[in-house]
Enzyme design. Structure first.
Site, PDB file in Angstrom:
ATOM      1  N   ARG A 192      36.031  26.587  67.728  1.00 56.28           N
ATOM      2  CA  ARG A 192      37.334  27.588  67.434  1.00 56.28           C
ATOM      3  C   ARG A 192      38.591  27.291  68.064  1.00 56.28           C
ATOM      4  NH1 ARG A 192      34.039  32.342  70.234  1.00 56.28           N
ATOM      5  NH2 ARG A 192      32.014  32.045  69.016  1.00 56.28           N
TER       6      ARG A 192
ATOM      7  N   GLU B 139      22.593  35.214  82.175  1.00 57.65           N
ATOM      8  CA  GLU B 139      22.975  36.372  81.329  1.00 57.65           C
ATOM      9  C   GLU B 139      21.656  37.026  81.196  1.00 57.65           C
ATOM     10  OE1 GLU B 139      25.280  33.952  78.699  1.00 57.65           O
ATOM     11  OE2 GLU B 139      26.380  35.583  78.197  1.00 57.65           O
TER      12      GLU B 139
END
Ligand code: ADP
Length: 401
Positions: free
Chosen positions: A241, A385
């Site tokens: 990106r 996470e």
């Protein structure tokens, strides 16, 4: 309690079964190519051998069934029955402005998450398919949703508003949301512990540098700004990106290359960033580092642009917090690439940062890599996470008993 943590993508499903007493991973794995030919499950029980099994998975329901079978299997399973799984924690990407905290999932919550789908069209629907499959197969097990965006809901207006007509915020909720919140929250809290400062009175910058990458300013335990925006395209240069750019570039490329808006956005999401800057060579920092060490210019310039952008955000967030106590590196690149860390820290002389290169070479543990006399501390903190999701799920299940 054992908690099954699920991270469900459009064609993949990652899972971990975590014992919340010991906080150890009892088993983990992933289902790949769901809905595509050649689907398979990879399953690793703690202390046992990794198994890979090809199996048909036309939908996520079959994938979850295979996960359940693997976990309860009499030979290689880790629990006797599903009763030993106390809750399921789901990673949900976008909670919009509706969810500032994790939540027990019910019909109402599912509807509210669906309303956020247009903000994360690639992620949210896939996450919800995983929720539906788990509800179907384990209807009596509490399901908890943990949002990537939730931690950033504390950002003040001046950080989350764009310089656009205000009515777009009012009508369409166009604003900065931020992502990787579970990681930024977990890592910043660990950083305060490592530095032995109270989390509620600390200024910490977390650089989550993975394939997707973002930086967050965490002041007094709360996110006050973050580099990703309405979508995960804004901010740092990432694996594929572009990160920040002049919005006028989009039309310019469309005209020059005779492409539609959707095609240009696809290029910004999938062909840009590290992959694009390296001339299509790679999106992986391991390849880049090797090529850079061999003197390849495309790799050298890519690492330079990447590190410079991170340093710029650190400067901006130091200003936003009027100072910084500690800077943390985490995720695939942040935890493993000492080259990137060194390059970023070369820009931080004004913060009195000096790095102990021996410590900077250590891998896989929480460590302060700055020297004892460094005015600002710099740390590597492996993110987790899944554990953060399991903790959230446990807290909610206990609170709702
Ligand atoms: P995500 O969860 O966003 O897919 P990760 O946090 O797993 O990403 O990070 C993946 C990236 O980490 C890889 O693309 C690679 O660039 C980088 N990475 C992983 N291991 C190493 C390593 N040993 N050295 C340098 N970079 C690494």
């Amino acid at each position: 309690m054992n908690i099954l943590v699920i991270n469900c993508g459009s064609s993949s499903l990652k899972f971990q079964l975590i014992n919340t007493d010991s906080e150890e991973v009892i088993a983990k794995g992933l289902c790949e190519r769901i809905g595509i030919d050649g689907s398979r499950i990879v399953y690793s029980p703690a202390g046992g051998e990794k198994q890979i099994k090809e199996s048909d998975m036309p939908t996520h329901t079959e994938a979850i069934k295979l996960v359940i079978n693997a976990l309860t299997n009499s030979q290689t399973g880790v629990v006797k029955s599903l009763d030993e799984i106390g809750a399921i924690g789901h990673r949900l990407v976008h909670g919009g402005e509706k969810f500032a905290f994790s939540t027990i999932i019910n019909d109402e919550v599912i509807k509210a998450v669906e309303e956020c789908n247009e903000l994360a069209p690639l992620h949210n629907p896939a996450n919800l398919i995983g929720v539906a499959a788990c509800r179907e197969l384990m209807p009596n097990t509490p399901q908890v949703g943990v949002f990537d965006t939730a931690f950033h809901q504390t950002m003040p207006e001046e950080a989350y508003l764009y310089g656009l007509p205000y009515e777009y915020y009012e009508k369409y909720k166009i604003r900065r949301y931020g992502f990787h919140g579970t990681s930024h929250s977990y890592v910043s809290e660990r950083a305060a512990k490592l530095m032995q400062v109270p989390y509620e009175a600390s200024k910490i910058i977390v650089c989550h540098l993975g394939n997707g990458a973002s930086v967050t300013a965490v002041k007094n335990g709360k996110s006050i700004d973050t580099s990703m925006g309405l979508t995960p395209l804004e901010g740092l240069v990432m694996g594929t990106r572009s990160g920040d750019l002049d919005p006028a570039i989009i039309e310019f490329i469309a005209q020059k290359e005779n492409k539609t808006l959707a095609e240009v956005l696809q290029i910004l999401n999938k062909k840009s960033g590290v992959l694009g800057l390296s001339g299509g060579f790679t999106s992986d920092f391991r390849d880049l580092e090797e090529a850079s060490a061999a003197g390849k210019q495309n790799a050298i310039r890519t690492i330079n642009v990447f590190a410079y952008r991170v340093a710029k955000y650190i400067g901006a967030y130091t200003a936003a917090m009027n100072g910084v106590d500690g800077i943390c590196f985490t995720a695939g690149v942040g935890e493993n690439s000492h080259t990137v860390r060194t390059k970023v820290c070369e820009y931080l002389g004004y913060l009195g940062v000096t790095i102990d290169e021996e410590k900077n070479a250590v891998r896989g543990e929480e460590i302060i890599i700055s020297t004892p006399d460094s005015k600002t501390k710099v740390m590597v903190i492996p993110t987790n996470e899944e554990l953060a999701i399991a903790r959230e799920a446990l807290a909610l299940v206990n609170a709702n008993r």
